[in-house]
Scaffold this motif. Structure first.
Motif, mmCIF file in Angstrom:
data_model
loop_
_atom_site.group_PDB
_atom_site.id
_atom_site.type_symbol
_atom_site.label_atom_id
_atom_site.label_comp_id
_atom_site.label_asym_id
_atom_site.label_seq_id
_atom_site.Cartn_x
_atom_site.Cartn_y
_atom_site.Cartn_z
ATOM 1 N N VAL A 1 -4.595 10.551 -3.433
ATOM 2 C CA VAL A 1 -5.614 11.586 -3.232
ATOM 3 C C VAL A 1 -5.074 13.010 -3.415
ATOM 4 N N TYR A 2 -3.756 13.186 -3.250
ATOM 5 C CA TYR A 2 -3.194 14.541 -3.425
ATOM 6 C C TYR A 2 -2.553 14.707 -4.803
ATOM 7 N N GLU A 3 -3.067 13.979 -5.800
ATOM 8 C CA GLU A 3 -2.464 13.960 -7.133
ATOM 9 C C GLU A 3 -2.289 15.353 -7.737
ATOM 10 N N HIS A 4 -3.169 16.289 -7.388
ATOM 11 C CA HIS A 4 -3.069 17.618 -8.007
ATOM 12 C C HIS A 4 -2.399 18.643 -7.093
ATOM 13 N N ILE A 5 -1.801 18.198 -5.999
ATOM 14 C CA ILE A 5 -1.202 19.167 -5.073
ATOM 15 C C ILE A 5 0.294 18.869 -4.932
ATOM 16 N N THR A 6 1.092 19.452 -5.833
ATOM 17 C CA THR A 6 2.555 19.296 -5.784
ATOM 18 C C THR A 6 3.190 20.674 -6.000
ATOM 19 N N PHE A 7 4.421 20.815 -5.515
ATOM 20 C CA PHE A 7 5.043 22.150 -5.498
ATOM 21 C C PHE A 7 6.406 22.176 -6.175
ATOM 22 N N ASP A 8 6.872 23.410 -6.389
ATOM 23 C CA ASP A 8 8.243 23.661 -6.861
ATOM 24 C C ASP A 8 8.533 22.936 -8.175
ATOM 25 N N GLY A 9 7.527 22.866 -9.037
ATOM 26 C CA GLY A 9 7.728 22.272 -10.355
ATOM 27 C C GLY A 9 7.662 20.746 -10.363
ATOM 28 N N LEU A 10 7.496 20.125 -9.220
ATOM 29 C CA LEU A 10 7.353 18.658 -9.197
ATOM 30 C C LEU A 10 5.977 18.300 -9.735
ATOM 31 N N THR A 11 5.870 17.138 -10.388
ATOM 32 C CA THR A 11 4.529 16.685 -10.766
ATOM 33 C C THR A 11 4.306 15.290 -10.197
ATOM 34 N N HIS A 12 3.053 15.011 -9.972
ATOM 35 C CA HIS A 12 2.693 13.689 -9.449
ATOM 36 C C HIS A 12 2.797 12.663 -10.572
ATOM 37 N N LEU A 13 3.404 11.532 -10.270
ATOM 38 C CA LEU A 13 3.462 10.425 -11.230
ATOM 39 C C LEU A 13 2.561 9.313 -10.719
ATOM 40 N N SER A 14 1.439 9.119 -11.392
ATOM 41 C CA SER A 14 0.549 8.038 -10.975
ATOM 42 C C SER A 14 1.231 6.701 -11.229
ATOM 43 N N LEU A 15 0.968 5.737 -10.355
ATOM 44 C CA LEU A 15 1.532 4.412 -10.594
ATOM 45 C C LEU A 15 0.975 3.804 -11.881
ATOM 46 N N GLY A 16 -0.198 4.303 -12.285
ATOM 47 C CA GLY A 16 -0.772 3.832 -13.543
ATOM 48 C C GLY A 16 0.046 4.241 -14.758
ATOM 49 N N SER A 17 0.911 5.229 -14.593
ATOM 50 C CA SER A 17 1.715 5.712 -15.730
ATOM 51 C C SER A 17 2.938 4.831 -15.968
ATOM 52 N N GLN A 18 3.218 3.920 -15.062
ATOM 53 C CA GLN A 18 4.376 3.024 -15.216
ATOM 54 C C GLN A 18 3.821 1.700 -15.753
ATOM 55 N N LEU B 1 0.860 -1.182 0.000
ATOM 56 C CA LEU B 1 0.000 0.000 0.000
ATOM 57 C C LEU B 1 0.898 1.235 0.000
ATOM 58 N N VAL B 2 0.769 2.074 -0.992
ATOM 59 C CA VAL B 2 1.668 3.234 -1.098
ATOM 60 C C VAL B 2 0.872 4.529 -1.238
ATOM 61 N N ASN B 3 1.534 5.644 -0.989
ATOM 62 C CA ASN B 3 0.851 6.942 -0.969
ATOM 63 C C ASN B 3 1.808 8.065 -1.364
ATOM 64 N N SER B 4 1.571 8.621 -2.538
ATOM 65 C CA SER B 4 2.329 9.794 -2.989
ATOM 66 C C SER B 4 1.391 10.694 -3.780
ATOM 67 N N PRO B 5 1.446 12.003 -3.577
ATOM 68 C CA PRO B 5 2.083 12.765 -2.507
ATOM 69 C C PRO B 5 1.633 12.260 -1.132
ATOM 70 N N HIS B 6 2.573 12.285 -0.216
ATOM 71 C CA HIS B 6 2.398 11.558 1.030
ATOM 72 C C HIS B 6 1.782 12.393 2.151
ATOM 73 N N VAL C 1 7.046 13.456 -2.342
ATOM 74 C CA VAL C 1 6.483 13.104 -3.647
ATOM 75 C C VAL C 1 7.437 12.139 -4.350
ATOM 76 N N TRP C 2 6.914 11.029 -4.813
ATOM 77 C CA TRP C 2 7.743 10.028 -5.500
ATOM 78 C C TRP C 2 8.269 10.550 -6.831
ATOM 79 N N ALA C 3 9.493 10.104 -7.161
ATOM 80 C CA ALA C 3 10.090 10.378 -8.474
ATOM 81 C C ALA C 3 9.957 9.123 -9.343
#
Ligand code: PMP
Ligand code: GLN
Length: 384
Positions: free
Chosen positions: A199-216, A163-168, A174-176
């Protein structure tokens, strides 16, 4: 008759406890994570419109097709992968339900589920109520990154899921891409599923973007991606979320969802489907929250607390161990009752309740409320 509790170690969640204390004390509530500002009036008008137009009976079990389609488009646009709205997308009553239903669909008696901690508090009961055994792996001290060597050691023949969570929540880590790839490599050729709390997929800062696990691509095949419209659109009380998973996993997921809630609030589904036709509404969220993160970090720097600015979510951690050794629960209580600012003690997110002298603030509040809370925090030394 005496009822032997199925959850003997679980009391009322800290979010309820601290929000109640904040209300009793008239404190600024930076504890439980919920926005202190309203939603977009356009979205509210849409809900009013669909309720008045009579969209008030049961929705289809998997969610209305329009919302599943719009969500698939959003996923394609923001994460670059295709999810079939018909067979891979399910609308549920909040991410809490998505996580619970995903865990229920896969975890059998005695199965081990790896949980990275500090962890959101709904994970453990979801696992244990299904007969599973949580296996805890600590995140790295300091930045709360994932120590993949430790995850590797925790994997056993009994491991059924991670069970994982990013943004945490609570750290904001936030996972890379390398985190996704490491996880994919670790569970390659094993029957291990992933429940990904995004759940925080749209809340990232400083140019970081959320990478959904579905994108891998490898993870896509074994992951339940769990999301929350409540978090994204500042309407946590609506309790509406989603799960994206491959067809075979979705089929099992829906069997659980069908008898957990059957379907999810109808007019809000119509409203969200229409609202998702305007991608700028969700694409502008990082900028909106960046301002709040920056304001809060700038103010916190004027206090005696130590912190690294959050990279994602609407939470900011701060440590006080250099100032005092009082317990974090005690500090949270004193802050609420005396300084009139409520926060969350981080020990509650650990299975062994270990106390690293760290507290969590929610900065999803109006600037004026944040400013007032920060002013009060300048007097921290008075309660230590
Ligand atoms: N996961 C995390 C990490 C959360 O912070 C929350 C929010 N409260 C949830 C899940 C639950 O989301 P929802 O309100 O959509 O059930
Ligand atoms: N997720 C929110 C938090 O971490 C709280 C949600 C809840 O109260 N269950 O504060």
């Amino acid at each position: 008759m005496t009822l032997a509790s199925k959850l003997p170690h679980i009391g009322t969640t800290i979010f309820t406890v601290m929000s109640r204390m904040a209300a009793e004390e008239g404190a600024i509530n930076l504890s439980q994570g919920f926005p202190g500002f309203g939603a977009d009036p356009v979205l509210l008008d849409l809900v009013a419109k669909y309720t008045r137009e009579g969209f008030n009976q049961y929705a289809p079990m998997a969610g209305i097709p329009q919302l599943r389609e719009r969500l698939a488009e959003k996923t394609q646009l923001t994460q670059g992968y295709f999810a079939d709205p018909e067979t891979e997308v399910t609308i549920v009553s909040g991410a809490t339900e998505a996580i619970f239903a995903a865990v229920t669909a896969i975890v059998r008696q005695g199965d081990e589920v790896i949980v990275l901690e500090p962890a959101y508090d709904s994970y453990e009961p979801a696992i244990t109520l299904n007969g599973g055994v949580p296996v805890y792996v600590p995140l790295s001290a300091g930045d709360f990154s994932v120590d993949w060597e430790k995850v590797k050691v925790a994997i056993s023949p009994k491991t059924r899921a991670i069970l994982v969570n990013s943004p945490h929540n609570p750290s904001g880590f936030v996972w890379a891409q390398k985190d996704l790839d490491q996880l994919a490599a670790l569970i390659r050729d094993r029957d291990i599923y992933v429940v990904s709390d995004e759940v925080y997929e749209h809340i990232t800062f400083d140019g970081l973007t959320h990478l959904s696990l579905g994108s891998q691509p490898e993870l896509r095949e074994k992951t339940f991606v769990c999301g929350s419209f409540g978090k994204t659109f500042h309407v946590t009380g609506w309790k509406i979320g989603y799960c994206i998973a491959p067809e075979k996993l979705t089929a099992e997921f829906r069997k659980v969802h069908q008898y957990l809630t059957f379907s999810t609030v109808t007019p809000i589904q119509y409203a969200l489907a229409k609202y998702l036709e305007m991608p700028d509404r969700y694409l502008s969220i990082p900028d909106f929250y960046q301002k709040k993160r920056d304001l809060f970090a700038a103010g916190l720097a004027q206090t005696e607390l130590l912190f690294r600015p959050s990279s994602g979510s609407f939470f900011q951690l701060a440590s006080y161990g250099h100032l005092s050794q009082i317990g974090d629960r005690e500090l949270a209580e004193r802050m609420t009752r005396t300084l009139k600012v409520a926060c969350i003690p981080i020990s509650v997110f650990y299975s062994d309740k270990r106390d690293d002298k760290i507290i969590r603030f929610c900065f999803a509040k109006e600037a004026s409320e944040l400013q007032e809370g920060l002013n009060r925090l300048k007097d921290l030394s008075k309660i230590l």
